[in-house]
Structures are given as C-alpha cells and as structure tokens.
Write an enzyme that holds these catalytic residues in place. Structure first.
Site, PDB file in Angstrom:
ATOM      1  N   ASP A   1       0.795  -1.229   0.000  1.00  0.00           N
ATOM      2  CA  ASP A   1       0.000   0.000   0.000  1.00  0.00           C
ATOM      3  C   ASP A   1       0.830   1.283   0.000  1.00  0.00           C
ATOM      4  OD1 ASP A   1       0.844   0.268   2.762  1.00  0.00           O
ATOM      5  OD2 ASP A   1      -0.812  -1.058   3.327  1.00  0.00           O
TER       6      ASP A   1
ATOM      7  N   HIS B   1       6.758  -7.698  -1.215  1.00  0.00           N
ATOM      8  CA  HIS B   1       5.679  -8.020  -2.159  1.00  0.00           C
ATOM      9  C   HIS B   1       5.460  -6.920  -3.186  1.00  0.00           C
ATOM     10  CE1 HIS B   1       3.777 -11.004   0.946  1.00  0.00           C
ATOM     11  NE2 HIS B   1       4.826 -11.499   0.344  1.00  0.00           N
TER      12      HIS B   1
ATOM     13  N   PRO C   1      -2.830  -8.417  18.243  1.00  0.00           N
ATOM     14  CA  PRO C   1      -3.886  -8.721  19.218  1.00  0.00           C
ATOM     15  C   PRO C   1      -4.197 -10.206  19.332  1.00  0.00           C
ATOM     16  CG  PRO C   1      -4.809  -7.711  17.244  1.00  0.00           C
ATOM     17  CD  PRO C   1      -3.320  -7.608  17.111  1.00  0.00           C
TER      18      PRO C   1
ATOM     19  N   ALA D   1      -1.660  -2.502  16.167  1.00  0.00           N
ATOM     20  CA  ALA D   1      -0.402  -1.827  15.862  1.00  0.00           C
ATOM     21  C   ALA D   1      -0.430  -0.346  16.213  1.00  0.00           C
ATOM     22  CB  ALA D   1      -0.061  -2.017  14.382  1.00  0.00           C
TER      23      ALA D   1
END
Length: 258
Positions: free
Chosen positions: A113, A128, A225, A242
């Site tokens: 992203d 990636h 978590p 995070a």
C-alpha cells in the site's frame, strides 16, 4: 504477569539504546488506516469464489495475469478502490519518526500500500512490491501512479500496447531476489531489536528473521492482538493493535523524539 504497559516501557528503553532496529510488518499495521483484508469475515472477498467461479487467489495469480489480465485487473482495481485515500496511522508514524532517534531503522513489509513511504520511512524493503509502481510486461516502460483512478482496466502500455502490471508479487510468483538480499544484509549487520508487527507470521521468510534474532539473543517484540506461531517465542508479546501499541511507544519516547 507483566502488563502491556510495563512491557512497552521496557521496549522503549531498548529502542532508545538501539543502533539498528528491524521492523517486519504485515496487513495488521494498515488495518488501523481503514484498509480492508480481502479474506475473512468482513473482508472484500468473504465468499469462497469470485463471480468467475474461481478463488481470489487464482484471480490474483501470475498465471491469470498472463492469460486473462482483465480478470486480475478487475480485482486489483476493486482492492485499490477500497484502499484509496488511506493515510498512515500512528504505527507508521512511530516507525518513521524513530529514524530521528535510531541510526538505522529498516522496514521489511509484506504490504503493497505504500503507507510506510507516505509516513516518511526511508529504508523500506517491500518484499511483495508496491501497487503504485506500474510497468509494461513487454518493454521497459514504467510509471508511478497515486491511484488507479482514470486507468483503463486492464491498462495498456502507451509505448507498445502490451498489458501493464503493478510491480507486486502475485500468487504463484517468486519473491524478488533483491528484496531478500537486502533483508539478509540487514540481518548480517546485526540488529539490536527486531519487531514483528501486524502479521500472522505464517510464511517462513516472515517468521525466520524473528526466530534467528531470538537464537542470537537479540530482543524480539511481537505486536499483534491475536496469537501467532511466534507469540510463545518472542521476548515481548504485546496483545494490542499496531496503532495502539506503537502510538503508546511513540508517547513513551516523546521527549526524545521531539
């Protein structure tokens, strides 16, 4: 049992003393920016099969891109549209800001992203790839785009007319050798602290650097978590999201970073 706040205070002390830190990040670090997953409850592709009767993994495979680029690009465009406008969150910002405190901060990310770069991190290994970097499948044409708005789907090379693809690793494709070589160089340099943030750590190339660090006696931190294969191995397991965990760490280091 130590509470997350106690562990974060100890981690902050380790960060303040470190010369080199390696962050390994996954989809969980971008979830707090509103980016959806493509699988699972509430994901973009919660159903078992796509409209074409294939799995989303097959749709986003290198083989499908070669045979039917229109199918791969249909789902690429859907994913990009749902991610468009996302901004870095407190986790990305904390990691980027640490460059003012720690001489070497390397980010090894599974995410495509570009949010680590948007936050200001400079030493990023995008194993990636990045969906904003497009290149021709035939000639040497390449370009950077802010998003896919206005692109023909599938896009064609303006120079030779061949299909264009994002510089990402699709299902069934090999990891980029250069990215893995940079990771090995980072490990060889000897990090003082290794973080695993927002990743399920199911792939060996994501889990093994943490396992190696633990074996070398290098402090290791997992921020997630949920439990992962690394949770019982690391020195510190922080069961928070995070942005929450690294936001708190940023506050603990606030005077040093300001």
């Amino acid at each position: 049992m130590p509470q997350p706040n106690d562990d974060l205070a100890e981690i902050a002390s380790l960060v303040a003393e470190a010369e080199r830190i390696l962050f390994i990040t996954g989809a969980g670090i971008s979830a707090d920016s509103g980016l959806p997953t493509y699988r699972g409850v509430g994901g973009l592709y919660e159903e078992e099969l796509t409209a074409e009767g294939i799995s989303i993994e097959d749709a986003l495979s290198g083989e499908m891109l070669r045979r039917h680029p229109e199918i791969t690009w249909k789902y690429l465009a859907q994913i990009e549209h749902n991610c468009r406008g996302a901004k870095p969150n407190a986790a990305h910002t904390c990691i980027a800001d640490l460059e003012r405190l720690v001489p070497a901060v390397t980010v090894f990310t599974q995410n495509i992203d570009g949010l680590h770069r948007d936050a200001g991190s400079t030493d990023i290994i995008e194993v990636h790839g990045c969906m904003r970097h497009l290149h021709c499948t035939r000639c040497r044409y390449e370009t950077q785009v802010p998003d896919y708005a206005g692109l023909a789907i599938p896009p064609r090379c303006p120079e030779c007319g061949a299909p264009v693809r994002p510089q990402v690793v699709f299902f069934g494709e090999a990891l980029p050798e250069e990215a893995m070589a940079r990771l090995f160089d980072t490990l060889e340099a000897g990090p003082d602290l290794v973080f695993s943030v927002g990743t399920s750590s199911l792939f060996p190339y994501i889990a093994e650097p943490v396992v190696w660090a633990r074996q070398q006696g290098i402090p290791t931190v997992e921020i997630n978590p949920g439990r992962t294969p690394l949770s019982s191995l690391v020195h510190f397991q922080i069961p928070l999201g995070a942005a929450d965990a690294l936001g708190q760490l940023h506050q603990l280091l606030g005077q040093t970073l300001d």
